[in-house]
Design a protein around this motif. Structure first.
Motif, PDB file in Angstrom:
ATOM      1  N   TRP A  89      65.405 112.623  28.450  1.00  0.00           N
ATOM      2  CA  TRP A  89      64.519 113.518  29.282  1.00  0.00           C
ATOM      3  C   TRP A  89      64.008 114.676  28.545  1.00  0.00           C
ATOM      4  CZ3 TRP A  89      63.363 109.487  32.210  1.00  0.00           C
ATOM      5  CH2 TRP A  89      64.473 108.689  32.815  1.00  0.00           C
ATOM      6  N   THR A  90      63.170 114.657  27.864  1.00  0.00           N
ATOM      7  CA  THR A  90      62.636 115.855  27.254  1.00  0.00           C
ATOM      8  C   THR A  90      61.269 116.066  27.541  1.00  0.00           C
ATOM      9  OG1 THR A  90      62.011 114.223  25.245  1.00  0.00           O
ATOM     10  CG2 THR A  90      64.364 115.292  25.093  1.00  0.00           C
ATOM     11  N   TYR A  91      60.445 115.486  28.195  1.00  0.00           N
ATOM     12  CA  TYR A  91      59.053 115.728  28.574  1.00  0.00           C
ATOM     13  C   TYR A  91      58.884 116.195  29.960  1.00  0.00           C
ATOM     14  CZ  TYR A  91      58.843 113.378  23.777  1.00  0.00           C
ATOM     15  OH  TYR A  91      58.861 113.091  22.711  1.00  0.00           O
ATOM     16  N   LYS A  92      58.177 117.198  30.194  1.00  0.00           N
ATOM     17  CA  LYS A  92      57.865 117.509  31.518  1.00  0.00           C
ATOM     18  C   LYS A  92      56.459 116.593  32.001  1.00  0.00           C
ATOM     19  CE  LYS A  92      59.217 122.418  31.978  1.00  0.00           C
ATOM     20  NZ  LYS A  92      58.791 123.757  32.143  1.00  0.00           N
ATOM     21  N   PHE A  93      56.832 116.059  33.186  1.00  0.00           N
ATOM     22  CA  PHE A  93      55.441 115.122  33.351  1.00  0.00           C
ATOM     23  C   PHE A  93      54.689 115.931  34.711  1.00  0.00           C
ATOM     24  CE2 PHE A  93      53.722 111.713  36.000  1.00  0.00           C
ATOM     25  CZ  PHE A  93      53.194 110.996  34.881  1.00  0.00           C
ATOM     26  N   PRO A  94      53.483 115.864  34.532  1.00  0.00           N
ATOM     27  CA  PRO A  94      52.717 115.374  33.313  1.00  0.00           C
ATOM     28  C   PRO A  94      52.271 116.326  32.170  1.00  0.00           C
ATOM     29  CG  PRO A  94      51.382 115.849  35.138  1.00  0.00           C
ATOM     30  CD  PRO A  94      52.443 116.184  35.424  1.00  0.00           C
ATOM     31  N   GLU A  95      52.690 117.488  32.287  1.00  0.00           N
ATOM     32  CA  GLU A  95      52.347 118.592  31.431  1.00  0.00           C
ATOM     33  C   GLU A  95      52.725 118.238  29.979  1.00  0.00           C
ATOM     34  OE1 GLU A  95      53.943 120.813  34.968  1.00  0.00           O
ATOM     35  OE2 GLU A  95      54.162 119.054  33.976  1.00  0.00           O
ATOM     36  N   ASP A  96      53.696 117.564  29.538  1.00  0.00           N
ATOM     37  CA  ASP A  96      54.181 117.322  28.289  1.00  0.00           C
ATOM     38  C   ASP A  96      54.076 115.611  27.817  1.00  0.00           C
ATOM     39  OD1 ASP A  96      54.398 120.054  27.685  1.00  0.00           O
ATOM     40  OD2 ASP A  96      56.707 119.769  28.202  1.00  0.00           O
ATOM     41  N   CYS A  97      53.959 115.163  29.104  1.00  0.00           N
ATOM     42  CA  CYS A  97      53.789 113.649  28.970  1.00  0.00           C
ATOM     43  C   CYS A  97      52.540 113.176  29.923  1.00  0.00           C
ATOM     44  CB  CYS A  97      55.155 112.864  29.169  1.00  0.00           C
ATOM     45  SG  CYS A  97      55.148 110.951  29.254  1.00  0.00           S
ATOM     46  N   PRO A  98      51.280 113.419  29.350  1.00  0.00           N
ATOM     47  CA  PRO A  98      50.320 113.106  30.166  1.00  0.00           C
ATOM     48  C   PRO A  98      50.212 111.756  30.630  1.00  0.00           C
ATOM     49  CG  PRO A  98      49.586 114.108  28.188  1.00  0.00           C
ATOM     50  CD  PRO A  98      51.120 113.777  28.056  1.00  0.00           C
ATOM     51  N   LEU A  99      49.510 111.540  31.886  1.00  0.00           N
ATOM     52  CA  LEU A  99      49.557 110.346  32.721  1.00  0.00           C
ATOM     53  C   LEU A  99      48.894 109.120  31.538  1.00  0.00           C
ATOM     54  CD1 LEU A  99      49.681 108.887  35.365  1.00  0.00           C
ATOM     55  CD2 LEU A  99      47.482 109.602  35.813  1.00  0.00           C
ATOM     56  N   ASP A 100      47.849 109.458  30.885  1.00  0.00           N
ATOM     57  CA  ASP A 100      47.424 108.408  30.065  1.00  0.00           C
ATOM     58  C   ASP A 100      48.187 108.120  28.951  1.00  0.00           C
ATOM     59  OD1 ASP A 100      44.892 107.063  29.147  1.00  0.00           O
ATOM     60  OD2 ASP A 100      45.330 108.314  27.397  1.00  0.00           O
ATOM     61  N   TYR A 101      49.247 109.105  28.470  1.00  0.00           N
ATOM     62  CA  TYR A 101      50.116 108.553  27.518  1.00  0.00           C
ATOM     63  C   TYR A 101      51.110 107.699  28.063  1.00  0.00           C
ATOM     64  CZ  TYR A 101      53.659 109.254  23.594  1.00  0.00           C
ATOM     65  OH  TYR A 101      54.447 108.941  22.885  1.00  0.00           O
ATOM     66  N   ALA A 102      51.670 108.021  29.184  1.00  0.00           N
ATOM     67  CA  ALA A 102      52.575 107.130  29.865  1.00  0.00           C
ATOM     68  C   ALA A 102      51.908 105.827  29.894  1.00  0.00           C
ATOM     69  CB  ALA A 102      52.895 107.860  31.116  1.00  0.00           C
ATOM     70  N   ILE A 103      50.941 105.495  30.420  1.00  0.00           N
ATOM     71  CA  ILE A 103      50.153 104.398  30.770  1.00  0.00           C
ATOM     72  C   ILE A 103      49.997 103.674  29.324  1.00  0.00           C
ATOM     73  CG2 ILE A 103      48.094 103.163  30.962  1.00  0.00           C
ATOM     74  CD1 ILE A 103      47.437 105.286  33.421  1.00  0.00           C
ATOM     75  N   TYR A 104      49.898 104.346  28.156  1.00  0.00           N
ATOM     76  CA  TYR A 104      49.591 103.919  26.861  1.00  0.00           C
ATOM     77  C   TYR A 104      51.267 103.281  26.452  1.00  0.00           C
ATOM     78  CZ  TYR A 104      50.794 104.100  21.864  1.00  0.00           C
ATOM     79  OH  TYR A 104      51.404 104.241  20.849  1.00  0.00           O
ATOM     80  N   LEU A 105      52.146 103.836  26.737  1.00  0.00           N
ATOM     81  CA  LEU A 105      53.420 103.341  26.338  1.00  0.00           C
ATOM     82  C   LEU A 105      53.906 102.275  27.146  1.00  0.00           C
ATOM     83  CD1 LEU A 105      55.504 106.924  26.290  1.00  0.00           C
ATOM     84  CD2 LEU A 105      54.713 105.530  24.392  1.00  0.00           C
ATOM     85  N   MET A 106      53.611 102.296  28.307  1.00  0.00           N
ATOM     86  CA  MET A 106      53.726 101.047  29.320  1.00  0.00           C
ATOM     87  C   MET A 106      53.102  99.926  28.684  1.00  0.00           C
ATOM     88  SD  MET A 106      53.668 102.973  32.804  1.00  0.00           S
ATOM     89  CE  MET A 106      53.824 101.558  34.066  1.00  0.00           C
ATOM     90  N   GLY A 107      51.979  99.975  28.140  1.00  0.00           N
ATOM     91  CA  GLY A 107      51.033  98.786  27.727  1.00  0.00           C
ATOM     92  C   GLY A 107      51.504  98.617  26.201  1.00  0.00           C
ATOM     93  N   SER A 108      52.219  99.221  25.689  1.00  0.00           N
ATOM     94  CA  SER A 108      52.740  99.130  24.262  1.00  0.00           C
ATOM     95  C   SER A 108      54.061  98.316  24.178  1.00  0.00           C
ATOM     96  CB  SER A 108      52.683 100.430  23.450  1.00  0.00           C
ATOM     97  OG  SER A 108      54.102 101.111  23.903  1.00  0.00           O
ATOM     98  N   GLY A 109      54.887  98.119  25.394  1.00  0.00           N
ATOM     99  CA  GLY A 109      56.092  97.402  25.542  1.00  0.00           C
ATOM    100  C   GLY A 109      57.175  98.462  25.359  1.00  0.00           C
TER     101      GLY A 109
END
Length: 283
Positions: A89-109
Motif C-alpha cells: 500500500w504505497t499510493y494514496k488514492f486517488p491522488e497518487d493512484c488516479p482513477l484512470d490508472y486503477a482502471i488501466y491496471l484492472m484491464g491489464s490483468g
C-alpha cells in the motif's frame, strides 16, 4: 458448519470472495494467445506481457470502470478507497493512484489492491487473469511439496532434472477469471464489528449484479468458518479443487499439463468452427 481448511495465518477479518466468468481485459489478449497456439507457439511471459502493455496503453475496460464507480459510490461512499495500486500500500488514492490508472491496471490483468483505512476499514483485491506461470529449464518454480525444511533453509527432495518443468500455463482459474477478495477488519469496532451477516450478503448481491457472479461466500478469517454461500455447490467444488491443488504430486502436475493441452485444442477447435465459449473447464 463448513470451514476453509487452508487457514494457517488467521487474521481478525471477515472475508468475502466473489467469482465471475466475465473478463475485464481486452479480447485482443486472448486472440493473441490463440493465434500463437494455433501455430504451435507458446510465448514466454515477458513476450506476452509486452504485448498486453502495448494494447492497454489505449484500452480501458468498461467493466473495470463500472466496478470502480461502484466502490466509489456504494452506501454513500462508505467503501470509497483511500489507498490503491499493486503490491504494497504505497499510493494514496486517488491522488497518487488516479482513477484512470486503477482502471488501466484492472484491464491489464494485474491484481489491483484497494484499501480504506478510515471508517469502514477493508481491503479488496481484484484480478482478471489468465495468470502467467513461467516454467522453463532456466526459470522454474519448484513446488513446496518437493522441498523439506533443513535448519533455516530448504532442501530439495528430488534432483533438479526430475522436477516438473513446464513452459507456460495460460489458464489459472480458467472457469472464473474475475475474482474479488474483500477483507473487512473486525478490529474496527465502531463499524465493521457491528455489521450483521446481511451486510455481506447484500454486498455479494450488489457486486454480483455488475459482474454476473457465479458463486461467492462469506467466511470468518480467524478460523475459516464459512458463514454464507451463494451457489453452494460451486463454492464447495471450488474449495475442494483448491485444496487438492495444494496437495499435488509430480504425477498430478503431469496430468494437469495434459488436461491443459486438451483444453487448448478445444478452444482452438471452437474458434475455428465459430462456436467460441467464454470459459473452459479444467477439472
Amino acid at each position: 458448519m463448513d470451514y476453509i481448511e487452508e487457514i494457517k495465518f488467521p487474521r481478525n477479518e471477515i472475508v468475502v470472495w466473489i467469482a465471475s466468468k466475465k473478463l475485464m481485459r481486452s479480447p485482443l489478449c486472448e486472440k493473441y494467445l490463440l493465434d500463437a497456439w494455433s501455430k504451435g507457439v507458446y510465448p514466454e511471459y515477458d513476450e506476452y506481457h509486452d504485448y498486453i502493455n502495448k494494447i492497454n496503453k489505449t484500452y480501458r475496460s468498461e467493466l473495470a470502470k463500472k466496478i470502480m464507480d461502484f466502490l466509489m459510490a456504494y452506501r454513500e461512499g462508505s467503501l470509497c478507497p483511500d489507498r490503491g495500486g499493486i503490491g504494497e500500500w504505497t499510493y494514496k488514492f486517488p491522488e497518487d493512484c488516479p482513477l484512470d490508472y486503477a482502471i488501466y491496471l484492472m484491464g491489464s490483468g494485474d491484481k489491483v489492491r484497494l484499501k480504506k483505512t478510515k471508517g469502514v476499514k477493508y481491503e479488496v483485491s481484484i484480478e482478471d487473469c489468465y495468470s502467467m506461470y513461467s516454467r522453463s529449464d532456466d526459470n522454474c518454480c519448484i513446488p513446496s511439496s518437493y522441498c523439506k525444511r533443513k535448519g533455516d533453509g530448504w532442501e530439495l527432495n528430488l534432483e533438479i532434472k526430475d522436477l516438473p518443468f513446464y513452459r507456460m500455463m495460460y489458464f489459472r482459474r480458467i472457469e472464473y477469471p474475475l475474482m474479488f477478495h474483500f477483507y473487512f477488519d473486525l478490529n474496527c469496532k465502531r463499524t465493521v464489528a457491528k455489521f450483521p451477516i446481511e451486510y455481506y450478503i447484500n454486498l455479494i448481491k450488489d457486486v454480483g449484479e455488475i459482474i454476473d457472479a457465479e458463486w461467492a461466500f462469506v467466511a470468518n478469517w480467524n478460523n475459516g468458518e464459512i458463514l454464507y454461500k451463494y451457489n453452494e455447490a460451486e463454492v464447495d467444488r471450488y474449495l475442494r479443487l483448491r485444496k487438492e491443488e495444494k496437495e499435488w504430486s509430480k504425477e498430478d502436475f503431469i496430468k494437469r499439463r495434459a488436461k491443459l493441452a486438451q483444453v487448448v485444442e478445444k478452444v482452438l477447435d471452437d474458434k475455428k468452427n465459430g462456436e467460441p465459449k467464454q470459459t473452459y473447464i479444467i477439472e
